[in-house]
Write a protein that holds these residues in place. Structure first.
Motif, short mmCIF file in Angstrom:
data_model
loop_
_atom_site.label_atom_id
_atom_site.label_comp_id
_atom_site.label_asym_id
_atom_site.label_seq_id
_atom_site.Cartn_x
_atom_site.Cartn_y
_atom_site.Cartn_z
N ASP A 176 -5.87 26.76 6.58
CA ASP A 176 -5.93 25.30 6.71
C ASP A 176 -6.72 24.68 5.56
O ASP A 176 -7.48 23.74 5.73
CB ASP A 176 -6.57 24.91 8.05
N ALA A 177 -6.53 25.22 4.36
CA ALA A 177 -7.38 24.83 3.23
C ALA A 177 -7.05 23.45 2.67
O ALA A 177 -7.87 22.87 1.98
CB ALA A 177 -7.28 25.86 2.11
N ASP A 178 -5.84 22.91 2.91
CA ASP A 178 -5.52 21.59 2.36
C ASP A 178 -6.56 20.57 2.82
O ASP A 178 -6.96 20.54 3.98
CB ASP A 178 -4.14 21.13 2.84
N ARG A 179 -6.98 19.72 1.89
CA ARG A 179 -7.96 18.68 2.23
C ARG A 179 -7.32 17.31 2.37
O ARG A 179 -8.02 16.32 2.54
CB ARG A 179 -9.05 18.65 1.16
N VAL A 180 -6.02 17.24 2.29
CA VAL A 180 -5.28 15.99 2.45
C VAL A 180 -3.89 16.35 2.94
O VAL A 180 -3.42 17.47 2.74
CB VAL A 180 -5.21 15.22 1.11
N GLY A 181 -3.23 15.42 3.63
CA GLY A 181 -1.87 15.68 4.07
C GLY A 181 -0.93 15.88 2.89
O GLY A 181 -1.08 15.26 1.84
N ARG A 182 0.06 16.74 3.08
CA ARG A 182 1.08 16.98 2.05
C ARG A 182 2.23 16.00 2.24
O ARG A 182 2.68 15.77 3.36
CB ARG A 182 1.63 18.40 2.13
N LEU A 183 2.74 15.49 1.15
CA LEU A 183 3.90 14.60 1.22
C LEU A 183 5.13 15.40 1.65
O LEU A 183 5.45 16.43 1.05
CB LEU A 183 4.15 13.94 -0.13
N HIS B 299 0.80 -1.22 0.00
CA HIS B 299 0.00 0.00 0.00
C HIS B 299 0.84 1.28 0.00
O HIS B 299 0.41 2.30 -0.54
CB HIS B 299 -0.94 0.02 1.21
N ILE B 300 2.01 1.24 0.60
CA ILE B 300 2.81 2.45 0.71
C ILE B 300 3.17 2.99 -0.67
O ILE B 300 3.10 4.19 -0.93
CB ILE B 300 4.08 2.21 1.54
N ALA B 301 3.54 2.11 -1.60
CA ALA B 301 3.90 2.57 -2.95
C ALA B 301 2.71 3.26 -3.62
O ALA B 301 2.88 4.28 -4.30
CB ALA B 301 4.38 1.39 -3.79
N ARG B 302 1.52 2.71 -3.43
CA ARG B 302 0.33 3.35 -3.99
C ARG B 302 0.10 4.73 -3.38
O ARG B 302 -0.26 5.69 -4.07
CB ARG B 302 -0.90 2.48 -3.75
N GLU B 303 0.29 4.80 -2.07
CA GLU B 303 0.06 6.08 -1.40
C GLU B 303 1.07 7.12 -1.85
O GLU B 303 0.71 8.29 -2.08
CB GLU B 303 0.12 5.88 0.11
N VAL B 304 2.32 6.74 -1.99
CA VAL B 304 3.33 7.68 -2.45
C VAL B 304 3.00 8.15 -3.86
O VAL B 304 3.08 9.36 -4.17
CB VAL B 304 4.73 7.04 -2.39
N ARG B 305 2.62 7.23 -4.73
CA ARG B 305 2.26 7.63 -6.09
C ARG B 305 1.10 8.61 -6.08
O ARG B 305 1.10 9.61 -6.81
CB ARG B 305 1.88 6.40 -6.92
N ALA B 306 0.09 8.33 -5.26
CA ALA B 306 -1.07 9.22 -5.20
C ALA B 306 -0.66 10.61 -4.77
O ALA B 306 -1.11 11.62 -5.35
CB ALA B 306 -2.11 8.64 -4.24
N HIS B 307 0.20 10.71 -3.75
CA HIS B 307 0.64 12.03 -3.29
C HIS B 307 1.45 12.74 -4.37
O HIS B 307 1.33 13.97 -4.53
CB HIS B 307 1.46 11.89 -2.02
#
Length: 307
Positions: free
Chosen positions: A92-99, A62-70
């Motif tokens: 605080d407008a980001d809707r997801v964590g930043r890589l 899963h980590i590789a998928r998550e990194v690709r998504a970010h």
């Protein structure tokens, strides 16, 4: 009884080495892991910031998928990205964590921390505005890219057959009926888009102002857009009146073509029942068996006898 302060012992030697180099003053504040799979999720403090560390185990994919998504697909959810679809005027407008940092080989990534409570089991789970926001966020993710994949349906069918060939508690007669059903399906080309892969209330946060944010991109991949409605249709759309309608107000035209949606629902049922059994999630397994029963009933088969 007080809980022990979480630390980095769950990480591999290589992961701890990298994390020490990236964040020399790292201090673990909370273990946020689900405990069902071999992924460690920690809230940490480092460099005056609150961050999230995710570390995969040896069998993690899963980590590789998550990194690709970010790296490729979260732009519409970040306030200062060229393709942002959020309110850039908010701090605080980001809707997801930043890589922040990542090493795919070491199965380790660090992101910024997103504030809020899990929508699942929160009052926000019954609020139509939650679903309208979730619909807008998902439309922004899906709208970035669309390509034809001639092999998607065949691969998805093969994956379901592998699930059925592994450990589970689906009754043998039901397995036979499911295999017959899968092998009767056409395998037309599919249009695939960036998807979250687990789009439901347990992967949304809501803050005190009602803003919805996204977590856990570990199943992100290119799939048909409708696949991101599978889990909503199994849970939230059933439980909360008006949730589906509000979601589509935010999302736009419904992506569920009847034939492809029917096939997707059967695959979701199989995957849910089998995966949940393998990780010991009894409640999720029960949901999977209910979905299997419904899938076979819709296909005209006898009602399954699975537990």
């Amino acid at each position: 009884m007080s809980r022990a302060v979480p630390d980095l012992r769950a990480l591999s030697d290589r992961q701890r080495e990298l994390l020490s180099a990236w964040l020399p003053d790292v201090a673990v504040k909370e273990d946020m892991s689900w405990g069902l799979v071999e992924t460690t999720v920690l809230r940490v403090a480092a460099g005056g910031r609150t961050l999230v560390v995710k570390a995969g185990g040896e069998r993690d994919h899963h980590i590789a998928r998550e990194v690709r998504a970010h790296r490729e697909w979260t732009g519409p959810w970040l306030a200062d990205a060229p393709d942002a679809r959020v309110d850039a005027d908010r701090v605080d407008a980001d809707r997801v964590g930043r890589l922040v940092r990542a090493d795919v080989d070491a199965k380790l990534l660090v992101t910024t921390y997103q504030p809020g409570r899990l929508v699942q089991d929160d009052a926000a789970a019954a609020d139509p505005d939650t679903y309208e926001q979730a619909g807008r966020l998902l439309a922004a993710l899906h709208g970035q890219l669309a390509v034809e994949d001639v092999g998607y349906e065949a691969r998805a069918n093969a994956r379901s057959e592998r699930w059925l060939g592994g450990p589970h508690r689906i009754a043998p007669g039901d397995v036979a009926r499911l295999r017959t059903l899968i092998r009767s399906w056409p395998t037309p080309p599919a249009v695939v888009v960036p998807t979250h892969g687990d789009w439901q209330a347990r992967n949304w946060l809501v803050d005190d102002g009602g803003t919805v944010r996204v977590i856990d991109l570990g199943r992100a991949d290119l799939r048909p857009a409708m696949s991101d409605l599978d889990r909503l249709a199994s849970r939230e759309f059933r439980r909360y009146p008006g949730a589906e309608e509000a979601f589509l107000v935010g999302y736009g035209p419904d992506p569920r073509e009847p034939g492809a949606w029917s096939r997707s629902r059967v695959r979701e049922a199989i995957g849910t029942a089998c995966w949940a059994y393998q990780v010991g999630d009894d409640a999720f397994e029960a949901q999977g068996h209910r979905l299997v029963a419904e899938a076979l009933a819709d296909a005209g088969g006898a009602r399954p006898t699975s537990p």
